[in-house]
Enzyme design. Structure first.
Site, PDB file in Angstrom:
ATOM      1  N   LYS A  52     -20.557   9.441  -3.011  1.00 33.95           N
ATOM      2  CA  LYS A  52     -21.000   8.141  -3.834  1.00 33.95           C
ATOM      3  C   LYS A  52     -21.096   7.238  -2.563  1.00 33.95           C
ATOM      4  CE  LYS A  52     -19.592   9.510  -8.102  1.00 33.95           C
ATOM      5  NZ  LYS A  52     -18.133   9.418  -9.317  1.00 33.95           N
ATOM      6  N   GLN A  96     -12.262   7.108 -10.073  1.00 30.96           N
ATOM      7  CA  GLN A  96     -12.828   8.723 -10.089  1.00 30.96           C
ATOM      8  C   GLN A  96     -11.778   9.260 -10.902  1.00 30.96           C
ATOM      9  OE1 GLN A  96     -15.443   9.842  -8.482  1.00 30.96           O
ATOM     10  NE2 GLN A  96     -14.877  11.667  -9.755  1.00 30.96           N
ATOM     11  N   ASP A 119     -20.232   3.028 -14.658  1.00 26.56           N
ATOM     12  CA  ASP A 119     -19.822   4.346 -14.917  1.00 26.56           C
ATOM     13  C   ASP A 119     -20.467   4.424 -16.384  1.00 26.56           C
ATOM     14  OD1 ASP A 119     -19.174   6.460 -13.438  1.00 26.56           O
ATOM     15  OD2 ASP A 119     -17.159   5.918 -13.120  1.00 26.56           O
TER      16      ASP A 119
END
Length: 292
Positions: A52, A96, A119
């Protein structure tokens, strides 16, 4: 059979995003800025987070990686999230997953400012998705929609069967495929571990989306000719033929089913790269104030 090439499509999207970032900068605006919090040193999480960060640099984003020890308290993690929520220079925040057992993942998800929730996991953004209000869609389902759209896969009126009901993939994609939108208008059947006669159901699927996490679960006897298969699963297994000693398998037995499919995603190189591309796309939307 047409291979739904997520790697190529994701690179196309990144090039499109990079052009938009250049335009923003030329107009005197700041670069989009994505922050990520990584707790502990889980190998898979390390791999994902570095991919990412690398993608951010490729498209011209600013990125911030905050590393926290596995023993970090829930309150300390919440404090870090609050700092980023209050930092007007940061457009998007991801934490994460998975997190250590002593931390409540839902509490962490709810602590993220919905306007920075790129997200797409915050309950407010999930609610907006259900109501078909503009929002940040969860990255993996959004990536699936993008693949279907860019490869002109017909979805309207088709029977879409989803295997797996996680809040990250299965549940949201079942909602999205049923929406009255360009990629959508399917009749959707959501299946899971308690579903009876699963094989009979999957054999009726025009579009089969598999997000189960069980290597090569879907076999040739579970599909009909001409099906479009989206394989979301990824499992690392030992291999004697690869240099690393490992190989990645999807939830679908690719070699068994590929010749009977109209479209299919590979593993790796299918849905995975699209997830990161959609995360970048959501961050760009945040920077451009396109949602809130």
């Amino acid at each position: 059979m047409v291979l739904l090439d997520g790697k190529k499509t994701a690179n196309d999207i990144k090039e499109e995003i990079a052009l938009e970032v250049s335009s923003l900068i030329e107009n005197g605006q700041k670069k989009p800025h994505l922050a990520a919090i990584l707790v502990g040193n889980d190998g898979a999480s390390e791999t994902y987070i570095h991919a990412k960060v690398k993608a951010c640099h490729k498209v011209g984003f600013e990125s911030t990686l905050i590393r926290l020890d596995n023993s970090v308290s829930e309150s300390e993690l919440l404090s870090e999230i609050k700092k980023i929520n209050n930092n007007s220079d940061i457009n998007g925040l991801i934490v994460q997953l998975p997190l250590p057992d002593h931390i409540d993942e839902m509490k962490i998800t709810q602590a993220i400012n919905p306007q920075k929730d790129v997200d797409g996991f915050h309950p407010e953004n999930i609610g907006r998705m259900v109501l078909n209000i503009p929002t940040y869609l969860p990255a993996t389902p959004a990536g699936i929609l993008e693949l279907l759209q860019r490869y002109n896969v017909v979805t309207s009126g088709k029977h879409c069967v989803v295997i797996g009901r996680s809040h990250i993939v299965g549940s949201p994609i079942s909602i999205l495929m049923a929406r009255n939108t360009n990629v959508g208008n399917c009749t959707v059947t959501l299946t899971h571990s308690r579903t009876e006669n699963l094989k009979e159901i999957t054999k009726t699927a025009d579009i089969l989306i598999v997000a189960l996490g069980k290597a090569e679960f879907v076999t040739e006897d579970m599909i009909k000719d001409g099906v479009c298969i989206i394989d979301v699963g990824i499992t690392r297994v030992k291999s004697t033929v690869t240099k690393s000693g490992w190989k990645l398998l999807g939830d679908v037995s690719f070699e068994e089913v590929k010749d009977r499919c109209s479209f299919i995603t590979p593993v790796p190189g299918g849905v995975g790269p699209m997830t990161i591309a959609m995360l970048l796309k959501n961050t760009l939307k945040s920077a451009k104030k396109m949602i809130y």
